[in-house]
Design a protein around this motif. Structure first.
Motif, PDB file in Angstrom:
ATOM      1  N   ILE A 189      38.484  30.332  55.376  1.00 48.50           N
ATOM      2  CA  ILE A 189      38.626  30.117  53.935  1.00 48.50           C
ATOM      3  C   ILE A 189      39.071  31.422  53.297  1.00 48.50           C
ATOM      4  O   ILE A 189      38.447  32.470  53.503  1.00 48.50           O
ATOM      5  CB  ILE A 189      37.307  29.641  53.299  1.00 48.50           C
ATOM      6  CG1 ILE A 189      36.905  28.272  53.879  1.00 48.50           C
ATOM      7  CG2 ILE A 189      37.455  29.545  51.774  1.00 48.50           C
ATOM      8  CD1 ILE A 189      35.582  27.734  53.364  1.00 48.50           C
ATOM      9  N   PHE A 190      40.170  31.351  52.545  1.00 52.11           N
ATOM     10  CA  PHE A 190      40.683  32.503  51.809  1.00 52.11           C
ATOM     11  C   PHE A 190      40.239  32.368  50.351  1.00 52.11           C
ATOM     12  O   PHE A 190      40.581  31.392  49.687  1.00 52.11           O
ATOM     13  CB  PHE A 190      42.210  32.562  51.864  1.00 52.11           C
ATOM     14  CG  PHE A 190      42.776  32.627  53.254  1.00 52.11           C
ATOM     15  CD1 PHE A 190      42.693  33.792  54.012  1.00 52.11           C
ATOM     16  CD2 PHE A 190      43.410  31.527  53.820  1.00 52.11           C
ATOM     17  CE1 PHE A 190      43.224  33.857  55.294  1.00 52.11           C
ATOM     18  CE2 PHE A 190      43.943  31.581  55.098  1.00 52.11           C
ATOM     19  CZ  PHE A 190      43.848  32.745  55.840  1.00 52.11           C
ATOM     20  N   LEU A 191      39.491  33.346  49.855  1.00 53.64           N
ATOM     21  CA  LEU A 191      38.978  33.323  48.490  1.00 53.64           C
ATOM     22  C   LEU A 191      39.494  34.568  47.772  1.00 53.64           C
ATOM     23  O   LEU A 191      38.995  35.672  47.973  1.00 53.64           O
ATOM     24  CB  LEU A 191      37.449  33.281  48.506  1.00 53.64           C
ATOM     25  CG  LEU A 191      36.718  33.270  47.162  1.00 53.64           C
ATOM     26  CD1 LEU A 191      37.227  32.159  46.257  1.00 53.64           C
ATOM     27  CD2 LEU A 191      35.215  33.125  47.380  1.00 53.64           C
ATOM     28  N   ASP A 192      40.519  34.377  46.950  1.00 53.03           N
ATOM     29  CA  ASP A 192      41.195  35.487  46.289  1.00 53.03           C
ATOM     30  C   ASP A 192      41.422  35.126  44.816  1.00 53.03           C
ATOM     31  O   ASP A 192      42.546  34.876  44.393  1.00 53.03           O
ATOM     32  CB  ASP A 192      42.529  35.768  47.001  1.00 53.03           C
ATOM     33  CG  ASP A 192      43.314  36.902  46.365  1.00 53.03           C
ATOM     34  OD1 ASP A 192      42.709  37.698  45.635  1.00 53.03           O
ATOM     35  OD2 ASP A 192      44.530  36.973  46.598  1.00 53.03           O
ATOM     36  N   PRO A 193      40.339  35.083  44.009  1.00 53.30           N
ATOM     37  CA  PRO A 193      40.473  34.672  42.608  1.00 53.30           C
ATOM     38  C   PRO A 193      41.089  35.762  41.744  1.00 53.30           C
ATOM     39  O   PRO A 193      41.113  36.937  42.140  1.00 53.30           O
ATOM     40  CB  PRO A 193      39.024  34.406  42.199  1.00 53.30           C
ATOM     41  CG  PRO A 193      38.226  35.326  43.054  1.00 53.30           C
ATOM     42  CD  PRO A 193      38.950  35.396  44.368  1.00 53.30           C
ATOM     43  N   PRO A 194      41.590  35.391  40.551  1.00 52.25           N
ATOM     44  CA  PRO A 194      42.048  36.418  39.605  1.00 52.25           C
ATOM     45  C   PRO A 194      40.932  37.427  39.347  1.00 52.25           C
ATOM     46  O   PRO A 194      39.767  37.056  39.239  1.00 52.25           O
ATOM     47  CB  PRO A 194      42.371  35.614  38.340  1.00 52.25           C
ATOM     48  CG  PRO A 194      42.657  34.226  38.832  1.00 52.25           C
ATOM     49  CD  PRO A 194      41.759  34.032  40.011  1.00 52.25           C
ATOM     50  N   PHE A 195      41.305  38.676  39.242  1.00 54.36           N
ATOM     51  CA  PHE A 195      40.304  39.724  39.067  1.00 54.36           C
ATOM     52  C   PHE A 195      39.657  39.635  37.681  1.00 54.36           C
ATOM     53  O   PHE A 195      40.269  39.211  36.706  1.00 54.36           O
ATOM     54  CB  PHE A 195      40.944  41.106  39.228  1.00 54.36           C
ATOM     55  CG  PHE A 195      41.326  41.449  40.648  1.00 54.36           C
ATOM     56  CD1 PHE A 195      41.016  40.609  41.703  1.00 54.36           C
ATOM     57  CD2 PHE A 195      42.004  42.624  40.923  1.00 54.36           C
ATOM     58  CE1 PHE A 195      41.366  40.926  43.008  1.00 54.36           C
ATOM     59  CE2 PHE A 195      42.363  42.960  42.225  1.00 54.36           C
ATOM     60  CZ  PHE A 195      42.048  42.106  43.267  1.00 54.36           C
ATOM     61  N   GLY A 196      38.410  40.062  37.612  1.00 51.43           N
ATOM     62  CA  GLY A 196      37.719  40.234  36.342  1.00 51.43           C
ATOM     63  C   GLY A 196      37.260  38.967  35.657  1.00 51.43           C
ATOM     64  O   GLY A 196      36.854  38.999  34.501  1.00 51.43           O
ATOM     65  N   GLN A 197      37.297  37.840  36.340  1.00 53.02           N
ATOM     66  CA  GLN A 197      36.897  36.574  35.706  1.00 53.02           C
ATOM     67  C   GLN A 197      35.624  35.981  36.319  1.00 53.02           C
ATOM     68  O   GLN A 197      35.227  34.876  35.969  1.00 53.02           O
ATOM     69  CB  GLN A 197      38.052  35.571  35.779  1.00 53.02           C
ATOM     70  CG  GLN A 197      39.287  36.024  35.019  1.00 53.02           C
ATOM     71  CD  GLN A 197      40.388  34.987  35.005  1.00 53.02           C
ATOM     72  OE1 GLN A 197      40.131  33.781  35.040  1.00 53.02           O
ATOM     73  NE2 GLN A 197      41.631  35.443  34.953  1.00 53.02           N
ATOM     74  N   HIS A 198      35.020  36.689  37.255  1.00 54.00           N
ATOM     75  CA  HIS A 198      33.725  36.292  37.837  1.00 54.00           C
ATOM     76  C   HIS A 198      33.771  34.877  38.425  1.00 54.00           C
ATOM     77  O   HIS A 198      32.857  34.076  38.224  1.00 54.00           O
ATOM     78  CB  HIS A 198      32.613  36.390  36.789  1.00 54.00           C
ATOM     79  CG  HIS A 198      32.584  37.704  36.073  1.00 54.00           C
ATOM     80  ND1 HIS A 198      32.200  38.878  36.692  1.00 54.00           N
ATOM     81  CD2 HIS A 198      32.925  38.032  34.800  1.00 54.00           C
ATOM     82  CE1 HIS A 198      32.289  39.882  35.823  1.00 54.00           C
ATOM     83  NE2 HIS A 198      32.728  39.392  34.679  1.00 54.00           N
TER      84      HIS A 198
END
Length: 199
Positions: free
Chosen positions: A130-139
């Protein structure tokens, strides 16, 4: 008098992703300008897929916050058996679908959805990576980690890749997820966790 180039052409020239390994090595693909969309760099992808080299072939993969598809498309190029790509931005989803068609990538599926909602509604899914790479700074990582763990979406022996801003606090992770690798690149911290096989 020469005419200025259309904005669309310059936009796609600057928003290009290069596959760095596998059957599509060197192929360049376009991606749209979307807030928060930040493709994983070549350097980081090279390191990550070196870590996963022994496990990527035939793997069932999930690319949350897929964006440009940098991780999911790279996984397919390197022999992943299936990749589900999830993103909630319609322009990103449309371009991902076009890129999969262009590559004739039959083992990739794109879903237009909020990542957390998609996890809540696909409780029967199980993945090797699983690749988990969310936009930064949005928790956003914490909720996804909790859902993945609660619904046992990561197979025993599987891997979770987590990419975050260097200054972002690490989400609370399940105690049985073992940190396998951790590196920094500029303002990015990227980590690979392993779920041990059940004894």
């Amino acid at each position: 008098m020469s005419k200025a180039k259309p904005k669309r052409s310059s936009h796609f020239a600057s928003n290009q992703l290069r596959i760095i390994g596998g059957q599509w090595r060197g192929r360049k693909l376009s991606f749209p300008s979307v807030d928060g969309l930040r493709p994983t760099t070549d350097r980081v992808r090279e390191t990550l897929f070196n870590w996963l080299m022994a496990d990527i072939h035939g793997a069932q993969c999930l690319d949350l916050f897929a964006g440009s598809g940098a991780l999911g498309l790279e996984a397919l190029s390197r022999g992943a058996g299936l990749v589900d790509l999830i993103d909630n931005a319609r322009p990103a989803v449309s371009q991902l679908q076009q890129n999969l068609q262009q590559l004739d990538a039959n083992h990739g599926q794109v879903f237009h959805a909020n990542a957390a909602e998609w996890l809540q509604h696909n409780t029967d899914k199980r993945y090797d990576i699983i690749f988990l790479d969310p936009p930064f700074g949005q928790h956003l990582a914490q909720t996804c980690v909790q859902l993945i763990n609660q619904q046992a979406m990561l197979k025993p022996g599987g891997w979770l890749y987590l990419e975050m801003g260097k200054q972002e606090p690490l989400p609370a992770l399940p105690p049985n997820w073992q940190l396998h690798r951790e590196k920094f690149a500029g303002q990015v911290c990227y980590r690979l966790y392993k779920l041990p096989r059940q004894v």
